[in-house]
Design an enzyme around this catalytic site. Structure first.
Site, mmCIF file in Angstrom:
data_model
loop_
_atom_site.group_PDB
_atom_site.id
_atom_site.type_symbol
_atom_site.label_atom_id
_atom_site.label_comp_id
_atom_site.label_asym_id
_atom_site.label_seq_id
_atom_site.Cartn_x
_atom_site.Cartn_y
_atom_site.Cartn_z
ATOM 1 N N HIS A 283 0.812 -1.214 0.000
ATOM 2 C CA HIS A 283 0.000 0.000 0.000
ATOM 3 C C HIS A 283 0.853 1.275 0.000
ATOM 4 C CE1 HIS A 283 0.593 -0.292 4.467
ATOM 5 N NE2 HIS A 283 0.618 1.033 4.367
ATOM 6 N N ASP A 317 0.151 -7.734 1.282
ATOM 7 C CA ASP A 317 0.506 -6.317 1.454
ATOM 8 C C ASP A 317 2.026 -6.138 1.512
ATOM 9 O OD1 ASP A 317 0.116 -3.607 1.652
ATOM 10 O OD2 ASP A 317 -0.158 -3.595 3.821
ATOM 11 N N SER A 397 4.934 2.550 7.844
ATOM 12 C CA SER A 397 4.619 1.360 7.041
ATOM 13 C C SER A 397 5.803 0.974 6.165
ATOM 14 C CB SER A 397 3.396 1.625 6.162
ATOM 15 O OG SER A 397 2.263 1.838 6.967
#
Length: 544
Positions: A283, A317, A397
């Site tokens: 993402h 992911d 992230s």
């Protein structure tokens, strides 16, 4: 004739004076008595003024004459007696500076032009003698005003013509004071000496006062000999300390900047190969996956390089990017299977774009099923996350979660939403990381250019709770993939899956995580409940 009751008779004559008219008859008065006498007849009632008396002026005493007499004037106030005209006063010649300021122009010594025919007149255009000067009442040449005698400031009674400045200053209060007390203006050199002496005295007095104040008190405010102690510069930092771990791992964590057509973002990444491969979240880079966006990697030494997307796996992911650099510091990858709750962990990344941020915490939980579906991303994954209370925020992230040995045991991916359930505004003490054991396999497949396999049983399910009837939770099948593993095993819609390979299923997310722990093609035992019946079926896992 008097009536004996007042000091006046009836006709207003004062007593002692003979009346000028005959007495009035005592007989009763008639109207004829008030008629005017005929013309030419003697009128006994006509008033006759007595002749003027001769006024005698007594002599004026000498004292009164001295006190009330008129000084410098002779005679009475009779307008016919006028005093002799006074002789005009002769004024002395004024000083040159006064004559230049208030005197007549050069060549004009008499009255106004035109009044003295013996002197030539000035031109009408002269600025001193304006054309209307002849009719100006304030310029009347017959006015008795004249230039008076100048003030005298010295013993001779006149100012020196060459001392123009002193003459002007003498008219002021300061000038009169200097003349009265004999004060002269000091020279500029003397003023400078006086000023310098004052400054020297003031500085010496201040220094003396400071010295006396410092010596007079038992507890002085200042200490000129004060020296603060310093600590030993050799600080021992154990290799396993947070500082020691951060120093080793920071060079292998990068900040990733991504820009797409309509948005841009910041994330983190971990260097996993010396020839430029960097592991991150899907993402983080998905907005640039269409080829129209740009990805850049900024390293710990502030070198910024463009990066290319090697591969992405939306179901886990995870993604891998590559930069053209061969001298990178590679992170050490550990084993997430060796973690236990309570282990110390350190999160390193770029929260809110702040590169090189280090936070510390512990492992809060293991095998935590978390559903990931990033907004604006094609990510749709369920991970078996490592839960930590190390501060993780947006921008972390893709960064590293390392253990006390400095080995990467997870890829920081998500944080728990706020208590209100409205978005993820920041750290709430619960963060999630993808276990490095799963991330290693996905990264290897992406670098090799292979498709990442994901085992599946071919169902769509939802989480249910039925503690009253079954005493537990599960995943209820909503739909089946026709001809899929669950369909071939006899599982039907409405069945509730309660365990996989002997592990309890508590939700739909836990069902996905338990299935993903096995390999594609492996057969696992699945327990389902259908109404009041509990049934165990064998399912050969497929790929999805």
């Amino acid at each position: 004739m008097s009536d004996g009751s007042s000091g006046e008779d009836r006709v207003g004559n004062p007593p002692g004076r003979e009346p000028t008219a005959p007495p009035v008859p005592a007989e009763p008065m008639r109207d004829d008595a008030f008629k005017a006498p005929p013309p030419g007849a003697d009128n006994p009632w006509r008033h006759r003024s007595p002749p003027p008396a001769k006024i005698r002026k007594p002599p004026i005493p000498a004292g009164a004459e001295e006190a009330f007499g008129r000084s410098g004037s002779a005679g009475a106030f009779d307008p016919r007696q006028r005093p002799a005209p006074a002789q005009p006063r002769r004024t002395p010649e004024p000083p040159p500076i006064v004559r230049a300021a208030y005197g007549r122009p050069d060549g004009v010594n008499g009255s106004f032009p035109g009044t003295d025919r013996r002197r030539p007149t000035r031109e009408p255009e002269s600025p001193w003698w304006a054309p209307g000067a002849r009719t100006d009442p304030w310029r009347d040449p017959g006015s008795p005003s004249h230039l008076g005698e100048p003030a005298s400031f010295d013993a001779g009674g006149a100012a020196h013509p060459d001392e123009d400045e002193d003459l002007l200053e003498s008219g002021s209060a300061a000038g009169r004071a200097r003349r009265r007390w004999g004060i002269s203006r000091p020279p500029l050199g003397g003023l400078a000496v006086i000023l310098l002496a004052g400054l020297i005295l003031a500085g010496g007095g201040g220094a003396l006062g400071f010295f006396l104040a410092a010596q007079a008190s038992n507890s002085p405010l200042f200490d000129r000999h004060a020296t603060l102690t310093t600590a030993d510069p050799t600080v021992q930092r154990a290799p396993g300390s947070v500082a020691g771990i951060a120093r080793r791992v920071l060079p292998s964590v990068v900040s990733i900047q991504v820009s797409g057509q309509d948005a841009e973002g910041t994330g983190s990444g971990v260097v996993i190969a010396k020839n430029g491969y960097v592991l991150t979240n899907n993402h983080v880079v998905s907005m640039a996956a269409d080829g129209k966006g740009k990805v850049r990697a900024v390293f710990n030494d502030h070198v910024s390089l463009p990066a290319r997307i090697v591969g992405r796996d939306p179901k886990s992911d995870l993604a891998v990017i590559k930069v053209d650099r061969s001298d990178l510091v590679v992170a050490t990858l550990g084993h997430s299977s060796q973690l236990i709750v309570g282990d110390t962990v350190i999160a390193i990344g770029s929260p809110f774009g702040l590169a090189g941020t280090v936070t510390a915490g512990i492992v809060s939980a293991l095998d935590r099923p978390v559903h990931l579906s990033g907004e604006g991303s094609d990510t749709d994954a369920v991970i078996d996350a490592v839960q930590t209370d190390a501060a993780i925020n947006p921008g972390n992230s893709g960064g590293a979660l390392v253990n006390a040995a400095g080995a990467v045991i997870g890829i920081n991916t998500a944080i728990a939403p706020a208590a209100s359930g409205q978005g993820q505004s920041g750290n709430v003490g619960i963060g999630f990381a993808i276990p490095i054991d799963s991330a290693r396999e996905v990264a290897q497949a992406l670098i090799r250019g292979e498709t990442v396999p994901h085992p599946t049983i071919g169902v769509n399910a939802r989480s249910v709770t039925d503690a009253g009837r079954r005493g537990g939770d599960g995943a209820q099948v909503v739909a089946l993939t026709a001809g899929g593993p669950a369909d071939r095993a006899g599982i039907k819609e409405g069945d509730v899956i309660v365990s996989v390979a002997g592990k309890p299923v508590l939700s739909y997310e836990s069902l996905v995580v338990l299935v993903d722990k096995h390999d594609v093609g492996e057969t696992v035992a699945v327990v389902v409940e259908r109404g009041t019946e509990k049934k165990t079926v064998k399912v050969k896992l497929g790929t999805g």
